[in-house]
Structures are given as structure tokens and as C-alpha cells.
Design a protein around this motif. Sequence first.
Motif, PDB file in Angstrom:
ATOM      1  N   SER A  72     -32.040 -33.899   1.889  1.00  0.00           N
ATOM      2  CA  SER A  72     -31.724 -34.673   0.680  1.00  0.00           C
ATOM      3  C   SER A  72     -32.948 -35.444   0.214  1.00  0.00           C
ATOM      4  O   SER A  72     -33.215 -35.542  -0.995  1.00  0.00           O
ATOM      5  N   GLN A  73     -33.708 -35.989   1.160  1.00  0.00           N
ATOM      6  CA  GLN A  73     -34.899 -36.752   0.773  1.00  0.00           C
ATOM      7  C   GLN A  73     -35.993 -35.827   0.248  1.00  0.00           C
ATOM      8  O   GLN A  73     -36.661 -36.144  -0.741  1.00  0.00           O
ATOM      9  N   LEU A  74     -36.197 -34.679   0.886  1.00  0.00           N
ATOM     10  CA  LEU A  74     -37.190 -33.729   0.389  1.00  0.00           C
ATOM     11  C   LEU A  74     -36.799 -33.214  -0.996  1.00  0.00           C
ATOM     12  O   LEU A  74     -37.661 -33.000  -1.862  1.00  0.00           O
ATOM     13  N   THR A  75     -35.496 -33.023  -1.199  1.00  0.00           N
ATOM     14  CA  THR A  75     -35.026 -32.577  -2.511  1.00  0.00           C
ATOM     15  C   THR A  75     -35.296 -33.640  -3.566  1.00  0.00           C
ATOM     16  O   THR A  75     -35.737 -33.336  -4.678  1.00  0.00           O
ATOM     17  N   ARG A  76     -35.026 -34.910  -3.218  1.00  0.00           N
ATOM     18  CA  ARG A  76     -35.340 -35.987  -4.160  1.00  0.00           C
ATOM     19  C   ARG A  76     -36.841 -36.037  -4.446  1.00  0.00           C
ATOM     20  O   ARG A  76     -37.263 -36.222  -5.592  1.00  0.00           O
ATOM     21  N   MET A  77     -37.638 -35.890  -3.409  1.00  0.00           N
ATOM     22  CA  MET A  77     -39.092 -35.906  -3.602  1.00  0.00           C
ATOM     23  C   MET A  77     -39.521 -34.785  -4.537  1.00  0.00           C
ATOM     24  O   MET A  77     -40.410 -34.969  -5.385  1.00  0.00           O
ATOM     25  N   ARG A  78     -38.897 -33.639  -4.384  1.00  0.00           N
ATOM     26  CA  ARG A  78     -39.209 -32.519  -5.280  1.00  0.00           C
ATOM     27  C   ARG A  78     -38.793 -32.854  -6.709  1.00  0.00           C
ATOM     28  O   ARG A  78     -39.555 -32.618  -7.660  1.00  0.00           O
ATOM     29  N   ARG A  79     -37.597 -33.419  -6.878  1.00  0.00           N
ATOM     30  CA  ARG A  79     -37.097 -33.719  -8.222  1.00  0.00           C
ATOM     31  C   ARG A  79     -37.918 -34.794  -8.909  1.00  0.00           C
ATOM     32  O   ARG A  79     -38.156 -34.727 -10.124  1.00  0.00           O
TER      33      ARG A  79
END
Length: 893
Positions: free
Chosen positions: A418-425
Motif C-alpha cells: 500500500s505504501q509503495l503504491t502510494r509512493m508510485r501514485r
Amino acid sequence: MSKPSAPPEDPGAPRRRIAEAQAALETRFEAGEDVVELVRARARAVDTVLVDLYRNHPWPELPPGALAPALLAVGGYGRGELHPHSDIDILVLLDGPTAEDAELREAVAAFVARLWDLGPTIGHAVRTVDDCAIEARRDLTVVTNLMEARTLAGSEALRFAMDEAIALDKCWPAPEFFRAKVEEQDRRYRRYDNTEYNLEPNVKSGPGGLRDLQLVRWIAKRHFGTSRLENLIGHGLLTARELLELNAAEQFLWKVRWGLHVLTGRGEDRLLFDHQRELARRFGYTESDGQLAVERFMHDYYVHVFEVRELSELIRQHFEEVILGEGSSGPVEFVDDRFRIRDAHVEVTSPDVFRRDPSTLLEIFVLMANRPDVEGVRAGTIRAIAEHVWLIDDTFRADRRNAALFMELLRSPHRLVSQLTRMRRYGVLGAYLPEFGRIVGQMQHDLFHIYTVDAHTMLLLRNLRRFRFESSRETFPLAYHTVNAVPKPELLYIAGIYHDIAKGRGGDHSELGAQDVTRFAERHGLPEADTELVRWLVADHLLMSSTAQRRDISDPEVIREFAREVRTEERLDYLYALTAADINATNPKLWNSWRAQLLWTLYNETRRFLRRGVEQEVDRETWIDETRAAAVVKLEREGMKREVLDKLFAEADDDYFLKYDHNDIAWQVRTLDHWDAHRDGPLVRIRRSFREEERAPIGATEIFVYCVDRPHLFAATVAVLDALDLSVLDARIHTGSGQVCFNTFMVLDRDGHPLQDEAQFERIETELAAALSDPDRQPEIVRRRVPRELRQFTIPTQVQLTNDGSAPYTELRVVAADRPGLLARIGLIFVEQDIQLTGAKIATLGERIDDVFFITDAQGEPITEAQRIEALRCAIAERIDAETGAAAEANAS
């Protein structure tokens, strides 16, 4: 109301006027004119036609004080936006007291009939003001359609009365309106698998499409009385930079939608494969840096819809926090002087936190990864992150503190993905790892890779994470075991991030990615052994899947060769986990029980070799003797006489005990023993496959064929199976003494599942036995229409023959466009070329097949003569290309 002297003399003139206006607009579009002006110009052109129709219509005289019918443009047309084949939605609004007047109703009906003459895109409704109020309270879609109404002709006062009657503060309170529109969006997202990265996306309704922009405008109009995005800047919901991004995205999507309508001649909003290629050509995209023109076009498309989705969700969250005041009443927890938590969402304590300490751009995600009670980031902080991403530069990336923070994130216990996805977004991941930033929106134009590279990478990481949980033990037992067995899961995540990171650059993406991950490992201070492990995992991340799906893993030499590459059981665990996660993240249809079983077999056989020692020579005779002895023991325990076994085994030769394990042999022998002693014709039997000792399903349905060998046997068998709509995954072909065949075919249905229906079993056995009972019968190769998706891809046929010196066969690999009956045609070529087939691995990867055949000459020897190899290669390539061309012509006609 005054009447015109006469109706228009030419009923077809209005339709021609619209067509002529559209033709002129298309010419301007081809010349590169701004599509925004064209969309509005089309609306104005339709306005003039409808207004003239209204004014020239024979309306009856109305009583004094009665209001004339109003002609309103509603929906997108009401906004003054019309694409070439968009629906032209209008409303004929009637004054309530005159609505039942028979003469007026007759005139309205005649007017509507005139509208039908304009074409199928006209959508109309006839209502009174009271009708509109009732429908608005009942249906939110009606409300948003009427919110954007404008008067074309007739009584303006009637529209004012309607606006008053449907005022949203009367029929849709703010919280109710907002929640209803959000639920509507969520339902729409689910129709498109909740991803903006569909292979054939919908420009209008898909996530990140034009409908998301309209949702923002609807909510803004409900709360602020304006649907103009620029007005949201003053309310703090949008920044000037974000407005530029949204306007650029909308203009791009309008251009695509306009082009789609012109290209297809209808209101088509699906960006299908053939449309993608043609639009890329028309928009001037060219091949560059190893990327196809269509891939560059779709990269731009995905980048824009990604921006629309992210910004619309940011604005949506702002509405929740600021406009509706939701989630603002709970207590505030100050984590430190930089972060606080409000209603399970983290936010910065002041706008300049990131500027004062850029490392907090990573630290905020580490905080969330270590706090399972934190569900997200507040809207203002999301915007602050985006505004400060530029601080992540070479100096930032070289800072050991930041490297330590990123590694801490990868080792965190909660919600890592979830955190890596947020970082990507939010753009942080692409800034911290610039090589990752280059694959955002990167796609491959095929049916196999259904996600962009960055979306696929996030799915792979999510798979690795979920394999750790108890809930995966039943569905992914071996993945659960291996992920929980590896000592450093963060190395898996690093390999996952980098395994496809070099796609789109040209060259071997595995080798280029291995170089990238080595630099990452060195920058983050990984030990030498860990650096070598992640380098190997990225360089050879396809090794296990290619070995399982393309090599004969019943051959002990193949297993030993693979074991030498793997070297240790620990590396085997890492590689299996990465492989399973990768396959499941590439395409949901790709992972099935059969592929799972292939990897399971390869894993276990390799582990056995590793425990014995990979340098130990493979004693084929010992392997044969052990398999034969195990089968004998098993069958004798079941009461079978040794003389019966000797008689049955006499029909097989030594290679039979290499191709099958002792459980398979025991089942075949039992089947033959119970068969009619007269053996009249071929034997065909089906079993629901499972490993008898573990009672574990092996993922496919097994069809066993026992008969006297003859020409066309393989071709005839696969032709029947194809006609029965079965997919052949694997074939083991063995011809023993006396030219008796022991052949096994592993099949799935067209949906990728093993067969379950007993009646279907009987049908297959009957039809296949009948087809094989006549030695002179030529196989009837199925001829069915090639699916639309497959017709869009032209794949040059590749035929490769190799001999490795240790195998008793030649390996033939065929890569070609997938077409019905292809396998049977290859089987006929084997007959023509006097080729013996000993086995086959069949793989369909989207629009192409990647099949491997293990073949020998008529004497059972590998094919080594260069002239014969070339003749076989040419025969297969020419036949397949000819059939593909014929199929293309048939489909085109």
C-alpha cells in the motif's frame, strides 16, 4: 406563438446540414486544429439546425399567459460539447397548464418525429416542470443531466422554473448527493476491474476517463454553483499546476475520442487494438527506442488517465474532508513535530515540513508502514508531497539516511505494498528510483501482458506480500511455503521491483535490469551475497517458468541442468516465489492449476537433485530401474500377477519409464488390465488427474491413448481435441515395441479449467476412439472464425531446432500467431517429413503460441543433418504463414 407560413420544403436538409458541418470539422481535425474548439463548434452547428427546426415548426396558438414549449440541450450537449457521434440529448419542456392540450401534444409529437430524421444519435424527452422535479428526486442521473441544461429555443422562463424545481438543496442534500455520485463511480470502476490500465480501455467511462472529470464538475456545481475547473482553485481544491494537468489530459482524451468516432463512424468509446494502431498512425506516432508507435501512443494515454484518476480522487478526498466536514471530529495525535494523525489519516503539521527536511518524503511512508492503524494520507498532505517531489534529486538519492529509510520500508511489517503504491501514485517512487519512473505507463501491445509494466510490478509485489499470509496456504501452498522460508523477504521485493524495470529500452530487459538492481544494491549497502542474489533473480527471473513450460522436465538431464543454475535450495525458494508472483501478476488467465503443477514438479525434482548433489552423474539406467521397481511393488500390492506385468511391460521400452513416474505407470497398467482382452481398436481413457500418494490435483485432465501406431496419429488426436474445444497443454508420446503407442495428453477447457462432467468424458472417449480406429482416415482440422482480438496481431512465425548433445531428441520450438487447428497442421507436417514425435509442451501466450516439440527421425535419433533441419524449418514456417494469410483473407471477407 406565431406560426411559420410553411414547413421546410426539404425534410432531409437538416440532416445534410449536420453532415456537411461534420465533414468540415473532420477536415479541420486532420489539419491539427485544437479539438476543444471542434467539440464546441459541433455543438454550435447542431444548435443552429435545431433552432431552425423549432422556429419553422407549425406550433399551435397558445392561450394568453401560457408559456411556449422550451427546447433545451441537456447532458454533454447542454455543456456545449459534442463529439462526432455523441448522443444529442434534448428536452422538450412543457408548461404544466397546457401540457394536456391535444393540439399542442400533436405538435410536439410531430416535432419529435422531425428530430428522429436527424439520425440515431438524437435522444429526447418530453416533460413538464413537475415531471422533471419528480424524476430528479428519484434518479440522480436525471439530476446531473438536467443540471447542465441550456435553452436553445422557446420559453427561457420555463427553464428557470425547472432549475428552481430541481434545485439540489431541495431534492438531494449535499452529503447524500456526494455519496451517491461516489457510489456511482465505484460501480463504474468495478465494471472495468478497478484499473485504468485495461488493454482496450473505455475513453469515456473507464477509470481515469472523461467521466471522472465530469464527476468533479458535478460535485463542484452542487457545492459551489460552478462546473468550471478553474474556479476550484479559489476554493483550495485545485492548484494551478493540477488545473494544467487536467486540461491537458482532457484535451488529449477528447482528441482520442474524436478520432475514435471518426475512425469507426459511430459513437465508439472503446479503444480497441486495431483502433489503437490506426490512431497512433493518424496522430503521427512513430517507432522509437525499440517501442512501437502504438506503444508510445498508449503510454501517453495511460499517463493522462493515471493523472485524471489520481487528481479526481484527490479532489474527492478534499470534498470528504473540507466540504462535507467528514472525519474532522476525532482526536488528533501528534506523532512528533512534523506529523500528526487525524481520523486514521496522517498529515504534516505545517506546509513547509518537506522543504525543511526532504527525508520526510520517505519517512511518512515508513511511518504508515509501521502503524497499521493509519489508513491513508490527508488531501492537503498528498498535495504537499506532489509539490515537493522535485526535492528528490541525485543528492537526495545518495544520502545514506534516505537509503536506510527505503530499506526500512521494505522490511516493514504492515501494508508495505500500500505504501509503495502510494509512493508510485504521488510520484515519489519514480523520483527516488528514476529507472522505475521510466516504466510508468509503459505497455506492451499484445494480449499476454494486460497491465502496464508499473501496474504489473505493483501486482507482483502484492502477490509476494499476500503469499506470506495464512489465507494463501490453501490456494498457493508452495508459494506460501517458499515466501515464508526465505530469510530476507526484502530481497524478494527488490527483485520484484527490478525484474521488468528495463522493458522498453531495447536489448535484454533481464540483463539490463540486473545491472540496475546491482547499482541499487550497492547504493543501499547490501552485503555482497545479497547483491549477487538479487542480481541473479532479476537476470534469471524467467528461468523457472521457461524450463517448466518449454523443457521436458521428465528428463533427469533437464532437471540437473536447471539445478546447476539454481545451486542451492534457498535460491530455489526465492526463484519459485518470484516466479509464482510474476505469473499471477501478468494475466489472471495465465495462472492455472496445470502451470501450478508444472512448477510444483520442477521445484520438487530440483530440490531432490540439490540434496543429492548437482554434480552427481545422472544414471539413466538406475532411474529406469527404480521407476519400474516402484511400479511393480505398487501393482503387486494391489494383487496384480507378475506375469501380467511382464506381458504389459514387454510392449514398452526403457524410455517409457523415463517419461512416466511409477504412479502414472500403475494407473495405465490397471487400465490396460481391465480393458477388453480382445483389444478391438484403440483404447481411450480419461481420469481426473491427481497424484495418488498426495491426493493432490495436478491441474489438468489426462487423456490416455493406447493403440497401434500409424501415420497422422498425433495430428488426428489433436484435431479431435480441438474440435471438442479443448486446449492441449502437454503431450507425452511413446511408441514401444511392436509399434504400440502409450500417449498421454493433458487438456483444459477453453476457460482454463480441468474437465468435470462425466458425460463429457464419455463423449471425448467415444469420439476420439472412433477417429483413431480408422488408419486411413485423414484428420479433419477444425476451421472456425479467428476471434477479433487475434486478428489484430501479425506475428512472424519463428521455427528453431536445437540439439544439446545429451538429450535423445531434437527440440523444435515454434512461435507463431495463435489460430484454430494449428497444432494439427504441425502434426501433419511431421508425417510428411517422416518425423517421430516423442513429446510436446503447448503454451498459448495471449495472441501467440510458443510450442516446443521433442522429435526424432524415423530411427529414433536426433535430427542433426543441416539440410534436413532447414527443410523442416521452412516447411513449418511456410505452411503456418500460408494458413495465417488464408485465415486473414477469409475473416476480412
